[in-house]
Write a protein that holds these residues in place. Structure first.
Motif, mmCIF file in Angstrom:
data_model
loop_
_atom_site.group_PDB
_atom_site.id
_atom_site.type_symbol
_atom_site.label_atom_id
_atom_site.label_comp_id
_atom_site.label_asym_id
_atom_site.label_seq_id
_atom_site.Cartn_x
_atom_site.Cartn_y
_atom_site.Cartn_z
ATOM 1 N N ASP A 103 -80.188 -24.037 -3.304
ATOM 2 C CA ASP A 103 -80.748 -25.379 -3.232
ATOM 3 C C ASP A 103 -80.117 -26.138 -2.060
ATOM 4 O O ASP A 103 -78.901 -26.192 -1.935
ATOM 5 C CB ASP A 103 -80.501 -26.114 -4.550
ATOM 6 C CG ASP A 103 -81.103 -27.502 -4.564
ATOM 7 O OD1 ASP A 103 -82.228 -27.664 -4.051
ATOM 8 O OD2 ASP A 103 -80.456 -28.420 -5.097
ATOM 9 N N GLY A 104 -80.953 -26.681 -1.188
ATOM 10 C CA GLY A 104 -80.470 -27.455 -0.046
ATOM 11 C C GLY A 104 -80.336 -26.665 1.241
ATOM 12 O O GLY A 104 -80.198 -27.259 2.316
ATOM 13 N N ASP A 105 -80.372 -25.330 1.166
ATOM 14 C CA ASP A 105 -80.273 -24.519 2.382
ATOM 15 C C ASP A 105 -81.514 -24.709 3.238
ATOM 16 O O ASP A 105 -82.595 -24.993 2.738
ATOM 17 C CB ASP A 105 -80.113 -23.033 2.046
ATOM 18 C CG ASP A 105 -78.712 -22.681 1.581
ATOM 19 O OD1 ASP A 105 -77.792 -23.504 1.755
ATOM 20 O OD2 ASP A 105 -78.543 -21.571 1.046
ATOM 21 N N ARG A 106 -81.317 -24.515 4.541
ATOM 22 C CA ARG A 106 -82.415 -24.672 5.488
ATOM 23 C C ARG A 106 -82.660 -23.353 6.224
ATOM 24 O O ARG A 106 -81.721 -22.611 6.488
ATOM 25 C CB ARG A 106 -82.096 -25.766 6.506
ATOM 26 C CG ARG A 106 -82.045 -27.130 5.877
ATOM 27 C CD ARG A 106 -81.735 -28.199 6.885
ATOM 28 N NE ARG A 106 -81.814 -29.512 6.241
ATOM 29 C CZ ARG A 106 -82.130 -30.614 6.866
ATOM 30 N NH1 ARG A 106 -82.384 -30.611 8.162
ATOM 31 N NH2 ARG A 106 -82.192 -31.759 6.209
ATOM 32 N N PHE A 107 -83.937 -23.120 6.537
ATOM 33 C CA PHE A 107 -84.270 -21.994 7.397
ATOM 34 C C PHE A 107 -85.296 -22.454 8.414
ATOM 35 O O PHE A 107 -86.088 -23.352 8.167
ATOM 36 C CB PHE A 107 -84.727 -20.765 6.600
ATOM 37 C CG PHE A 107 -86.027 -20.908 5.865
ATOM 38 C CD1 PHE A 107 -87.219 -20.470 6.434
ATOM 39 C CD2 PHE A 107 -86.073 -21.461 4.593
ATOM 40 C CE1 PHE A 107 -88.416 -20.585 5.749
ATOM 41 C CE2 PHE A 107 -87.258 -21.571 3.896
ATOM 42 C CZ PHE A 107 -88.445 -21.139 4.483
#
Length: 134
Positions: A103-107
């Protein structure tokens, strides 16, 4: 199923995603790029993202491959997998072939940055109407 190409899906894998969906809502949100602010639900075990036409989430972005990445449910979480794209995928700024997402990670693919958002499902309580007959 011994042809080397067919894979038996274990019931637990399918059931695990259904249990996850009963308790959570998951989505990817475009946070940078032309589609910033748009949310895309992760309501399937695998969601393919690219510039289409045979993808689940399509973008008009020449920097994306037709089938750029798959966002997959995996063991109580998600991961992003590069599907052989030309320009690759960055997870939290690091180029990966496969990267776990929390949750909250970006790609980032092409000109778009996505953020994974996982929320508790809002479960509506059962409501019963009682009538006084008698």
């Amino acid at each position: 199923m011994r042809d080397g190409h067919t894979r038996r899906t274990h019931r637990e894998e399918r059931d695990g995603f259904q249990v996850f969906l009963a308790e959570h809502q998951a989505k990817i949100v475009a946070v940078e790029g032309r589609s910033a602010g748009v949310e895309y639900p992760l309501d399937q075990g695998v969601v393919v993202v690219g510039r289409g036409p045979s993808v689940d989430v399509a973008f008009d972005d020449p920097e994306m491959s037709r089938q750029h990445v798959a966002v997959e449910y995996a063991e109580q979480g998600f991961r992003v997998r590069d599907l052989g794209s030309t320009n690759g995928v960055l997870v939290n700024g690091v180029r990966v072939q496969v990267g776990d997402l929390s949750d909250g990670d970006r790609f980032e693919i092409g000109h778009t940055v996505f953020q994974l958002v996982i929320e508790d499902a809002e479960i509506e309580p059962d409501v019963y109407e009682l009538t006084d007959e008698g």
